[in-house]
Design a protein around this motif. Structure first.
Motif, PDB file in Angstrom:
ATOM      1  N   CYS A 212      11.710  -8.004  54.059  1.00  0.00           N
ATOM      2  CA  CYS A 212      12.875  -7.319  53.469  1.00  0.00           C
ATOM      3  C   CYS A 212      13.950  -7.097  54.537  1.00  0.00           C
ATOM      4  CB  CYS A 212      12.493  -5.944  52.915  1.00  0.00           C
ATOM      5  SG  CYS A 212      11.451  -5.993  51.494  1.00  0.00           S
ATOM      6  N   TRP A 216      17.660  -8.575  54.473  1.00  0.00           N
ATOM      7  CA  TRP A 216      18.777  -7.629  54.466  1.00  0.00           C
ATOM      8  C   TRP A 216      19.720  -7.907  55.648  1.00  0.00           C
ATOM      9  CZ3 TRP A 216      19.006  -3.706  58.391  1.00  0.00           C
ATOM     10  CH2 TRP A 216      20.071  -2.817  58.264  1.00  0.00           C
ATOM     11  N   ARG A 220      23.595  -9.250  55.350  1.00  0.00           N
ATOM     12  CA  ARG A 220      24.662  -8.339  55.749  1.00  0.00           C
ATOM     13  C   ARG A 220      25.312  -8.785  57.069  1.00  0.00           C
ATOM     14  NH1 ARG A 220      26.541  -6.369  51.624  1.00  0.00           N
ATOM     15  NH2 ARG A 220      27.624  -4.825  52.873  1.00  0.00           N
ATOM     16  N   GLY A 319      22.682   1.117  53.305  1.00  0.00           N
ATOM     17  CA  GLY A 319      21.328   0.973  52.775  1.00  0.00           C
ATOM     18  C   GLY A 319      20.796   2.312  52.300  1.00  0.00           C
ATOM     19  N   PHE A 337      20.803  -6.347  49.001  1.00  0.00           N
ATOM     20  CA  PHE A 337      20.760  -7.613  49.749  1.00  0.00           C
ATOM     21  C   PHE A 337      21.995  -8.480  49.467  1.00  0.00           C
ATOM     22  CE2 PHE A 337      16.369  -6.194  49.131  1.00  0.00           C
ATOM     23  CZ  PHE A 337      15.890  -6.223  50.428  1.00  0.00           C
TER      24      PHE A 337
END
Ligand SMILES: Nc1ncnc2c1ncn2[C@@H]1O[C@H](COP(=O)(O)OP(=O)(O)OP(=O)(O)O)[C@@H](O)[C@H]1O
Ligand SMILES: [Mg+2]
Length: 491
Positions: A212, A216, A220, A319, A337
């Protein structure tokens, strides 16, 4: 209605929260599956076969080195040890395989590894795009094996039977004292991974969280060590830290806790998986120090600058703001995401075009210039200009020569004018300082210009509708003052 006694309300709340947590975790897992970040069975087998083949090649090579030196080949051996995200079981389809070639004392780096082994690899039909990076902190060969990228550094052990010894003593400090610095560095990658695996309470959950975090950070635009963002190892340590603090948490809770813990982290307090922190901190590690779990403890190398530190903090706050509402059952993971909307965020971009006469020269040139990007970011910061160095590379098809284009978002804090001529002169001094293989890059070029939105590729200027729904973060959380209108940027 009747008021329930307090303990029952608490129980009901807890049960509801547990159910929400588990349903969010299931939807997170489904999202990851749909995104294709986990490798298929076939992909896993393919990588296992590659490691096996490399192991055989290294064994043959060690024996050949011994034979050519008049030694007995059967007492000599070498092996391959994996590390990086492959070894942690958290690799994605675009991850490389990081594997150390472990060789005996009779096999030198300069000749036996970079010449003899290179020739053996080149002779294999599965190997393509092989090149040596001899000047790196950890010298290595990089190639594709059956289409998968492999980073292959070399550790020379002070023994003849390297394969047998490493299995028993890879963590033996007395053995490590005798190896040279570069060998020591690549073995420390292996040791750090082993430590992480020992320290996390549940490997499966850690792997899920790390997947994850990598997704992410990629989406980003904050997963690129060379321009001052995260390297895989930083995310692995941060992920392991969260797993240790919450040993029984679900995937959803671990991700939420990650944002909670690190958006509030009192940097520059180092993040460490054990009590010890290193005694000295190398350049670049002072803003966001992250300690590798090895002995003696060391900081992960970092290129973080003020600008990239601000962007990382901004993304952690984002986040947090998207995950902290625990009252809603559903969470749209595609928001968390979502690709970073450069086009909507910045008005001006620094356009960096690297070009060279051939693709091989371009590869070397891009590799070298990227390793110097930190000095360009620092130069901009010294001019009071913040920047967001988008790690992705584009190609300008209107340019005849092979090229790579980078577009970095610019944040002007005052009415600064950028003179790209002097910026380039300054950057070139850092690029040409200590350049390795100067003649190799003699025909390569850099061009710097400041461009606005129209010249930014469509992929970067798209502004997905869901971004409109993002909660507004207070400016304090954004980490820097809002951009001034009407700033002058001179290309
Ligand atoms: N900045 C760093 N500081 C210390 N060690 C590093 C650093 N960058 C890389 N390494 C070492 O090299 C290994 C592989 O690095 P790499 O960049 O391939 O990351 P990774 O975790 O394998 O992620 P990816 O899935 O993107 O390949 C790390 O596990 C670590 O041991
Ligand atoms: Mg890797």
């Amino acid at each position: 209605g009747a008021i329930l006694p307090r303990p029952i309300v608490v129980c009901l709340d807890l049960a509801r929260m547990k159910q929400m947590d588990s349903s969010r975790s299931s939807s997170l897992m489904k999202f990851l599956e749909d995104t294709g970040v986990s490798p298929s069975e076939e992909e896993t087998r393919r990588r296992e076969r590659i490691i096996l083949e490399l192991h055989k090649i290294v064994m043959d090579w060690a024996k050949m080195v011994a034979f050519n030196q008049g030694g007995k080949p059967w007492i000599t051996s070498g092996t391959v040890l994996t590390f990086g995200s492959y070894d942690l079981g958290a690799y994605g389809p675009e991850s490389d395989i990081d594997a150390v070639c472990v060789g005996p004392c009779i096999a030198s780096l300069q000749h036996h590894f970079f010449v003899v082994l290179r020739q053996m690899l080149e002779a294999r039909p599965e190997v393509s795009d092989l090149h040596s990076i001899e000047s790196a902190r950890v010298p290595l060969m990089r190639f594709k094996f059956n289409g998968v990228s492999v980073d292959f550094p070399y550790a020379q052990l002070p023994v003849i039977n390297a394969a047998e010894l490493q299995a028993i003593h890879a963590n033996d400090p007395r053995l490590l004292e005798k190896v040279d610095e570069a060998s020591w560095r690549c073995l420390s990658g292996v040791r750090v991974n082993r430590q992480i695996m020992q320290l996390v309470p549940n490997m499966k959950k850690f792997q899920l969280l790390l997947r994850c975090l990598k997704l992410w950070a990629r989406k980003r635009g904050i997963h690129c060590h060379l321009v001052g963002f995260f390297a895989g190892i930083h995310l692995a340590v941060l992920g392991a830290y969260v797993c240790r603090r919450h040993p029984n948490a679900t995937a959803n809770t671990l991700l939420c806790r990650f944002f909670e813990i690190f958006s509030h982290w009192p940097w520059p307090l180092p993040v460490s998986l054990h009590e010890q922190t290193p005694l000295w901190s190398p350049d670049g590690c002072s803003l966001m120090p992250i300690v590798m779990p090895c002995y003696p403890p060391e900081f992960c190398a970092s290129n973080v600058t003020k600008s990239t530190f601000n962007k990382i903090k901004e993304e952690l706050w984002r986040g947090l703001s998207l995950t902290k509402d625990t009252s809603s059952v559903d969470i749209d993971w595609s928001w968390i995401f979502a690709p970073f909307p450069y086009g909507a965020k910045y008005k001006h971009f620094l356009r960096i075009v690297l070009s060279a006469p051939t693709t091989e020269e371009l590869r070397d040139w891009v590799g070298w210039v990227k390793s110097r990007f930190r000095s360009l970011i620092l130069k901009l910061e010294s001019l009071n200009i913040g920047c967001d160095p988008n790690p992705s590379e584009q190609v300008d098809h209107t340019i005849g020569e092979p090229n790579a284009v980078f577009l970095w978002g610019l944040i002007m804090y005052s009415n600064t004018q950028i003179c790209t001529t002097s910026l380039k002169e300054d950057f070139m001094r850092s690029v040409t300082n200590n350049i390795y293989g100067k003649e190799k890059c003699a025909h390569s070029d850099i061009e710097l210009s400041v461009v606005g939105m129209p010249q930014v590729p469509k992929s970067m200027s798209d502004h997905p509708a869901y971004l409109q729904k993002l909660p507004n973060l207070p400016p304090r959380m954004l980490g820097y003052p809002p951009m001034r209108q009407g700033c002058n940027a001179v290309g």
